[in-house]
Design a protein around this motif. Structure first.
Motif, PDB file in Angstrom:
ATOM      1  N   TYR A 120       0.826  -1.207   0.000  1.00  0.00           N
ATOM      2  CA  TYR A 120       0.000   0.000   0.000  1.00  0.00           C
ATOM      3  C   TYR A 120       0.863   1.260   0.000  1.00  0.00           C
ATOM      4  O   TYR A 120       0.546   2.251  -0.659  1.00  0.00           O
ATOM      5  CB  TYR A 120      -0.928   0.001   1.215  1.00  0.00           C
ATOM      6  CG  TYR A 120      -2.106  -0.940   1.110  1.00  0.00           C
ATOM      7  CD1 TYR A 120      -2.763  -1.153  -0.099  1.00  0.00           C
ATOM      8  CD2 TYR A 120      -2.551  -1.636   2.237  1.00  0.00           C
ATOM      9  CE1 TYR A 120      -3.844  -2.023  -0.184  1.00  0.00           C
ATOM     10  CE2 TYR A 120      -3.639  -2.511   2.167  1.00  0.00           C
ATOM     11  CZ  TYR A 120      -4.275  -2.693   0.948  1.00  0.00           C
ATOM     12  OH  TYR A 120      -5.348  -3.548   0.863  1.00  0.00           O
ATOM     13  N   ARG A 121       1.972   1.230   0.745  1.00  0.00           N
ATOM     14  CA  ARG A 121       2.884   2.385   0.746  1.00  0.00           C
ATOM     15  C   ARG A 121       3.477   2.604  -0.636  1.00  0.00           C
ATOM     16  O   ARG A 121       3.568   3.729  -1.118  1.00  0.00           O
ATOM     17  CB  ARG A 121       4.000   2.163   1.763  1.00  0.00           C
ATOM     18  CG  ARG A 121       3.568   2.245   3.218  1.00  0.00           C
ATOM     19  CD  ARG A 121       4.730   1.947   4.142  1.00  0.00           C
ATOM     20  NE  ARG A 121       5.843   2.892   3.966  1.00  0.00           N
ATOM     21  CZ  ARG A 121       7.038   2.738   4.526  1.00  0.00           C
ATOM     22  NH1 ARG A 121       7.275   1.661   5.277  1.00  0.00           N
ATOM     23  NH2 ARG A 121       7.985   3.636   4.344  1.00  0.00           N
TER      24      ARG A 121
ATOM     25  N   ASP B 285       1.576   4.898  -7.797  1.00  0.00           N
ATOM     26  CA  ASP B 285       0.262   4.865  -8.441  1.00  0.00           C
ATOM     27  C   ASP B 285       0.049   3.523  -9.132  1.00  0.00           C
ATOM     28  O   ASP B 285      -0.402   3.450 -10.270  1.00  0.00           O
ATOM     29  CB  ASP B 285       0.115   6.018  -9.443  1.00  0.00           C
ATOM     30  CG  ASP B 285      -1.335   6.226  -9.859  1.00  0.00           C
ATOM     31  OD1 ASP B 285      -2.225   5.751  -9.137  1.00  0.00           O
ATOM     32  OD2 ASP B 285      -1.567   6.833 -10.921  1.00  0.00           O
TER      33      ASP B 285
ATOM     34  N   ALA C 132       2.168   1.650  -3.501  1.00  0.00           N
ATOM     35  CA  ALA C 132       1.116   2.068  -4.418  1.00  0.00           C
ATOM     36  C   ALA C 132       0.850   3.557  -4.323  1.00  0.00           C
ATOM     37  O   ALA C 132       0.571   4.222  -5.327  1.00  0.00           O
ATOM     38  CB  ALA C 132      -0.167   1.285  -4.150  1.00  0.00           C
ATOM     39  N   GLY C 133       0.957   4.100  -3.111  1.00  0.00           N
ATOM     40  CA  GLY C 133       0.731   5.521  -2.928  1.00  0.00           C
ATOM     41  C   GLY C 133       1.755   6.373  -3.638  1.00  0.00           C
ATOM     42  O   GLY C 133       1.451   7.485  -4.081  1.00  0.00           O
ATOM     43  N   ARG C 134       2.975   5.857  -3.751  1.00  0.00           N
ATOM     44  CA  ARG C 134       4.051   6.602  -4.419  1.00  0.00           C
ATOM     45  C   ARG C 134       4.156   6.283  -5.901  1.00  0.00           C
ATOM     46  O   ARG C 134       4.547   7.135  -6.698  1.00  0.00           O
ATOM     47  CB  ARG C 134       5.390   6.286  -3.735  1.00  0.00           C
ATOM     48  CG  ARG C 134       5.490   6.784  -2.310  1.00  0.00           C
ATOM     49  CD  ARG C 134       5.599   8.303  -2.240  1.00  0.00           C
ATOM     50  NE  ARG C 134       6.825   8.768  -2.868  1.00  0.00           N
ATOM     51  CZ  ARG C 134       7.991   8.869  -2.240  1.00  0.00           C
ATOM     52  NH1 ARG C 134       8.079   8.531  -0.952  1.00  0.00           N
ATOM     53  NH2 ARG C 134       9.060   9.302  -2.874  1.00  0.00           N
TER      54      ARG C 134
ATOM     55  N   GLU D  92      -8.630  -2.943  -0.125  1.00  0.00           N
ATOM     56  CA  GLU D  92      -8.239  -1.951  -1.129  1.00  0.00           C
ATOM     57  C   GLU D  92      -7.292  -2.543  -2.166  1.00  0.00           C
ATOM     58  O   GLU D  92      -6.516  -1.828  -2.789  1.00  0.00           O
ATOM     59  CB  GLU D  92      -7.592  -0.754  -0.447  1.00  0.00           C
ATOM     60  CG  GLU D  92      -8.503  -0.050   0.545  1.00  0.00           C
ATOM     61  CD  GLU D  92      -7.805   1.087   1.262  1.00  0.00           C
ATOM     62  OE1 GLU D  92      -6.685   1.441   0.841  1.00  0.00           O
ATOM     63  OE2 GLU D  92      -8.372   1.622   2.231  1.00  0.00           O
TER      64      GLU D  92
END
Length: 342
Positions: free
Chosen positions: A20-21, A27, A23-25, A40
């Motif tokens: 998740y970390r 995309d 994916a946040g950076r 998610e």
């Protein structure tokens, strides 16, 4: 590499938190084992089955999974260094991001560095040139938007750079930006080329000496006019014949353009696909504003503009110049413009 085309995989709860970390950076799209009941992420039952479906659908893959598992999952899908996507493997703590596959051409070295920055880890790069701080020729080519001709010649050039040998370079327009680099010896003419030494030949012509690494800038814009219901074969055949006659490199094709009225012409659309570019279409007003060397009364009568092929090529090249004025068959008209170096 487009961040939106990155898949991220996790098998454990700790790995999913890291995914998740990332994916946040990046995309990216997160896939997680169904037993984790991810809210998610896209759930999967079998990682190997999932990779069979996703491997060639994404440009990059980031696995927060043990390296051995990753190797077994991707092994059946490997094709060549030209087409394989980037693969990066991280441990669950995010301490190391290993560039596992397609480090240069696929961009895995760059992706590993991005992953490491995202989670505060260390990128692990094992490609020979990178490990000693030398930029590989394939990385240089990709970064400059150049198309590699024969990928088999990359090894000889990179090996020469690693061993401190001088490499021949023909790059009169300085696409690689190496005019200052003493590792390369500039060669202006084909007659001065030493075929016994490794070298790089950058050109939009099909004139590379034997055994040299050919790199092609995408600077040639095709303007095409055609009869209704023209076949893809007729267009491809004419383009290939003209390129061969003028000694131009097919790898340097940057675009295919025509008049708006041809937007739904199947043969033209398929031809553009074969050249690996998206077709562009211009209005009659846009084409009428372009001055061309050989306007046609017949084209004016049928299409409402004095030129389709030449005007489309010039328009697509954004201020370039024609290198081939219109060449016609009974069904296809072709013109070629070269965009400016800038």
């Amino acid at each position: 590499m487009s961040a939106k085309k990155i898949a991220i995989y996790a098998l454990t709860s700790q790995g999913l938190t890291l995914a998740y970390r990332l994916a946040g950076r990046l995309d990216g799209t997160v896939y997680a084992s169904r037993r984790l009941e991810p809210e998610e992420a896209m759930p999967f039952d079998s990682l190997s089955d999932l990779v069979s479906a996703t491997f060639h659908a994404f440009e990059g893959h980031v696995f927060v999974v043990a390296a051995g598992i990753v190797v077994r999952c991707i092994a059946p899908h490997l094709q060549s260094k030209e087409t394989d996507p980037a693969v990066v493997c991280l441990d669950q703590q995010g301490e190391f991001a290993v560039s596992l596959l397609s480090g240069h051409l696929g961009g895995a070295n760059e992706l590993a560095a991005r992953c490491a920055r995202a989670v505060g880890g260390q990128p692990v790069i094992t490609t020979a040139t990178d490990s000693v701080g030398i930029l590989s020729v394939d990385t240089m080519a990709v970064s400059k938007g150049l198309v590699i001709g024969d990928i088999g010649h990359i090894k000889a050039v990179n090996m020469a750079l690693l061993e401190g040998q001088t490499v021949h370079l023909h790059d009169p327009e300085d696409w690689l930006g190496l005019a200052w680099d003493t590792s390369f010896v500039g060669v202006a003419r084909k007659e001065d080329w030493d075929c016994g030494k490794p070298g790089i030949w950058v050109s939009w012509h099909n004139d590379c000496p034997e055994a040299a690494l050919a790199l092609h800038p995408r600077v040639l814009h095709l303007g095409i006019g055609c009869r209704r219901d023209v076949s893809t074969y007729e267009i491809l055949d004419h383009v290939n014949e003209v390129f061969k006659r003028y000694g131009l490199a097919m790898e340097s094709i940057a675009s295919v353009g025509s008049v708006e009225a041809k937007r739904n012409e199947p043969g033209l659309l398929e031809a553009a696909h074969e050249f690996g570019v998206d077709p562009v279409f211009f209005s009659t007003a846009q084409l009428a504003a372009i001055r061309v060397p050989t306007p046609s009364d017949r084209v004016q009568q049928h299409m409402g503009v004095p030129s389709v092929a030449e005007a489309s090529a010039l328009r697509a090249s954004h201020g370039g110049e024609l290198v081939v004025t219109k060449e016609k068959t009974d069904t296809v008209t072709l013109a070629i413009a070269r965009s400016s170096r800038a």
